[in-house]
Design a protein around this motif. Structure first.
Motif, mmCIF file in Angstrom:
data_model
loop_
_atom_site.group_PDB
_atom_site.id
_atom_site.type_symbol
_atom_site.label_atom_id
_atom_site.label_comp_id
_atom_site.label_asym_id
_atom_site.label_seq_id
_atom_site.Cartn_x
_atom_site.Cartn_y
_atom_site.Cartn_z
ATOM 1 N N ALA A 2 0.985 -1.112 0.285
ATOM 2 C CA ALA A 2 -0.135 0.147 0.068
ATOM 3 C C ALA A 2 0.892 1.346 -0.048
ATOM 4 C CB ALA A 2 -0.782 0.141 1.214
ATOM 5 N N GLY A 3 0.439 2.362 -0.670
ATOM 6 C CA GLY A 3 1.056 3.416 -0.827
ATOM 7 C C GLY A 3 0.774 4.640 0.422
ATOM 8 N N ILE A 4 1.453 5.760 0.340
ATOM 9 C CA ILE A 4 1.046 6.530 1.278
ATOM 10 C C ILE A 4 -0.199 7.505 1.179
ATOM 11 C CG2 ILE A 4 1.970 8.598 2.474
ATOM 12 C CD1 ILE A 4 4.589 7.845 1.969
ATOM 13 N N VAL A 5 -0.853 7.480 2.098
ATOM 14 C CA VAL A 5 -2.245 8.184 1.767
ATOM 15 C C VAL A 5 -2.150 9.705 2.503
ATOM 16 C CG1 VAL A 5 -4.872 8.364 2.603
ATOM 17 C CG2 VAL A 5 -3.802 6.114 1.636
ATOM 18 N N ASP A 6 -2.447 10.566 1.959
ATOM 19 C CA ASP A 6 -2.438 11.960 2.342
ATOM 20 C C ASP A 6 -3.884 12.173 2.788
ATOM 21 O OD1 ASP A 6 0.263 13.421 2.205
ATOM 22 O OD2 ASP A 6 -0.135 12.802 0.319
ATOM 23 N N LEU A 7 -3.979 12.095 4.134
ATOM 24 C CA LEU A 7 -5.481 12.460 4.671
ATOM 25 C C LEU A 7 -5.731 13.786 5.159
ATOM 26 C CD1 LEU A 7 -8.198 11.407 5.944
ATOM 27 C CD2 LEU A 7 -6.901 10.704 8.074
ATOM 28 N N HIS A 8 -6.645 14.522 4.585
ATOM 29 C CA HIS A 8 -7.018 15.854 4.679
ATOM 30 C C HIS A 8 -8.219 15.881 5.657
ATOM 31 C CE1 HIS A 8 -4.093 18.011 2.103
ATOM 32 N NE2 HIS A 8 -4.169 16.709 1.514
ATOM 33 N N LEU A 9 -8.206 16.472 6.844
ATOM 34 C CA LEU A 9 -9.509 16.528 7.704
ATOM 35 C C LEU A 9 -9.851 17.770 7.380
ATOM 36 C CD1 LEU A 9 -8.206 14.429 10.999
ATOM 37 C CD2 LEU A 9 -9.564 13.611 8.878
ATOM 38 N N ILE A 10 -10.917 17.992 6.790
ATOM 39 C CA ILE A 10 -11.240 19.385 6.428
ATOM 40 C C ILE A 10 -12.635 19.829 7.393
ATOM 41 C CG2 ILE A 10 -12.227 20.856 4.401
ATOM 42 C CD1 ILE A 10 -11.067 18.685 2.601
ATOM 43 N N GLY A 11 -12.345 21.027 8.129
ATOM 44 C CA GLY A 11 -13.516 21.739 9.007
ATOM 45 C C GLY A 11 -14.380 22.265 7.937
ATOM 46 N N ILE A 12 -15.940 21.914 8.064
ATOM 47 C CA ILE A 12 -16.845 22.475 6.989
ATOM 48 C C ILE A 12 -18.073 23.390 7.824
ATOM 49 C CG2 ILE A 12 -16.463 20.556 5.534
ATOM 50 C CD1 ILE A 12 -19.070 19.543 6.560
ATOM 51 N N GLY A 13 -17.689 23.883 9.068
ATOM 52 C CA GLY A 13 -18.469 24.660 9.784
ATOM 53 C C GLY A 13 -19.678 23.930 10.188
ATOM 54 N N THR A 14 -20.723 24.513 10.161
ATOM 55 C CA THR A 14 -22.123 23.832 10.782
ATOM 56 C C THR A 14 -23.066 23.284 9.733
ATOM 57 O OG1 THR A 14 -23.381 26.051 11.029
ATOM 58 C CG2 THR A 14 -21.980 25.397 12.966
ATOM 59 N N GLY A 15 -22.656 23.407 8.387
ATOM 60 C CA GLY A 15 -23.341 22.903 7.320
ATOM 61 C C GLY A 15 -23.649 23.742 6.287
ATOM 62 N N ASN A 16 -23.394 25.085 6.601
ATOM 63 C CA ASN A 16 -23.732 26.002 5.797
ATOM 64 C C ASN A 16 -22.709 26.268 4.486
ATOM 65 O OD1 ASN A 16 -23.985 28.572 4.145
ATOM 66 N ND2 ASN A 16 -24.948 29.632 5.892
ATOM 67 N N PRO A 17 -22.725 25.822 3.355
ATOM 68 C CA PRO A 17 -21.696 25.865 2.242
ATOM 69 C C PRO A 17 -20.711 27.275 2.349
ATOM 70 C CG PRO A 17 -23.620 25.101 1.205
ATOM 71 C CD PRO A 17 -24.082 25.384 2.715
ATOM 72 N N GLU A 18 -21.443 28.419 2.861
ATOM 73 C CA GLU A 18 -20.682 29.619 3.106
ATOM 74 C C GLU A 18 -19.842 29.603 4.196
ATOM 75 O OE1 GLU A 18 -23.650 32.812 3.199
ATOM 76 O OE2 GLU A 18 -24.494 32.430 1.159
ATOM 77 N N HIS A 19 -19.827 28.691 5.128
ATOM 78 C CA HIS A 19 -18.720 28.433 6.030
ATOM 79 C C HIS A 19 -17.473 27.956 5.402
ATOM 80 C CE1 HIS A 19 -21.996 28.342 9.215
ATOM 81 N NE2 HIS A 19 -21.950 29.630 8.828
ATOM 82 N N LEU A 20 -17.445 27.411 4.335
ATOM 83 C CA LEU A 20 -16.215 26.733 3.914
ATOM 84 C C LEU A 20 -15.307 27.958 3.549
ATOM 85 C CD1 LEU A 20 -17.503 24.209 1.307
ATOM 86 C CD2 LEU A 20 -16.649 23.892 3.619
ATOM 87 N N THR A 21 -13.852 27.578 4.054
ATOM 88 C CA THR A 21 -12.776 28.522 3.655
ATOM 89 C C THR A 21 -12.414 28.023 2.294
ATOM 90 O OG1 THR A 21 -11.112 27.041 4.719
ATOM 91 C CG2 THR A 21 -12.005 28.716 5.921
ATOM 92 N N LEU A 22 -11.717 28.899 1.686
ATOM 93 C CA LEU A 22 -10.992 28.935 0.464
ATOM 94 C C LEU A 22 -10.030 27.748 0.516
ATOM 95 C CD1 LEU A 22 -10.279 32.307 -0.722
ATOM 96 C CD2 LEU A 22 -11.905 30.915 -1.442
#
Length: 253
Positions: A2-22
């Motif tokens: 198995a190769g290396i997996v880059d795991l990105h844990l992405i905070g998405i706020g409370t469910g509003n798409p406008e809470h996403l950062t760039l």
């Protein structure tokens, strides 16, 4: 191998798409695979929110795969149940990685609020690393429900030059008001632990479904609005089949 997996844990706020950062949007589009957990029919709105976020911001060929999240035991002791739950989730993650990223790649998980605050994903990732899984973990911070709560009510998180305490409903029920605390933020409270406190001299700012169309806010002296919050919370849970809420308590005398 198995190769290396880059795991990105992405905070998405409370469910509003406008809470996403760039940064969150960029990380989602850079992923080879995004895993979305299903938590049962009663919480189908939660998977729908994640689906909607993916549909809105993904512009490339990132693969989105859903999986059933193991159910945590509610039988005491609490920490043993959480440990077993984390182990079960780690097994599911590992199986998904073997199935979809057998040679490595970039995996993303969408985390409510921020991965660092009352969330299990960092601990589960660490568990997989201890088991020998080749993971490189990256965290993309997100807006927390605490920030959305204070913004919605138009209040400051702490009083001037004063500390604050962040705790859970379980600890508030079991231990009462923390010694020397002036401001208390309570998360993960499934049973209105504030109802067990002497209400005199306490003000509460409560919010449910923060940042979502069904957002509900109640604030006032705990003695005056505590019962109202309990009734409204029960109504909302019955209506939607699930509820996510948080509140801030402050001593005023």
């Amino acid at each position: 191998m198995a190769g290396i997996v880059d795991l990105h844990l992405i905070g998405i706020g409370t469910g509003n798409p406008e809470h996403l950062t760039l940064a969150a949007i960029r990380a989602m589009n850079a992923a080879d695979l995004i895993l979305l957990p299903r938590k049962g029919e009663a919480k189908s709105d939660l998977i729908d929110l994640r689906r909607a976020i993916c549909a809105e911001v993904l512009t490339g060929d990132t693969r989105v795969v859903e999986f059933d999240l193991p159910v945590r035991s509610t039988v005491p002791p609490y920490l043993d149940g959480v440990g077993e739950w984390h182990a079960a989730i780690a097994e599911v993650w590992s199986a998904q990685i073997d199935a979809y990223l057998p040679h490595g790649g970039v995996l993303a998980l969408l985390v409510w609020g921020d991965p660092s605050l009352y969330d299990s994903t960092l601990r589960i990732a660490e568990r997989l690393q201890r088991q020998g899984r080749a993971l490189k973990v990256h965290v993309v911070p997100g807006i927390t429900s605490i920030q959305v709560l204070t913004a919605a009510h138009g209040i400051a998180l702490n009083t001037l030059a004063a500390p604050l305490t962040i705790t859970t409903g379980r600890r508030l029920r079991e231990e009462g008001w923390p010694q020397d605390a002036e401001t208390l933020v309570v998360m993960l409270d499934g049973a209105c632990a504030f109802a067990a406190l002497p209400p005199e001299g306490l003000t509460i700012w409560w919010g449910a479904y923060l940042g979502m169309p069904q957002q509900c806010l109640i604030a006032g002296d705990l003695a005056d609005v505590g019962a109202q919050i309990q009734r409204r919370r029960a109504e909302l849970r019955e209506e939607h089949g699930w509820i996510m809420d948080i509140y801030l308590l402050r001593r005023t005398v």
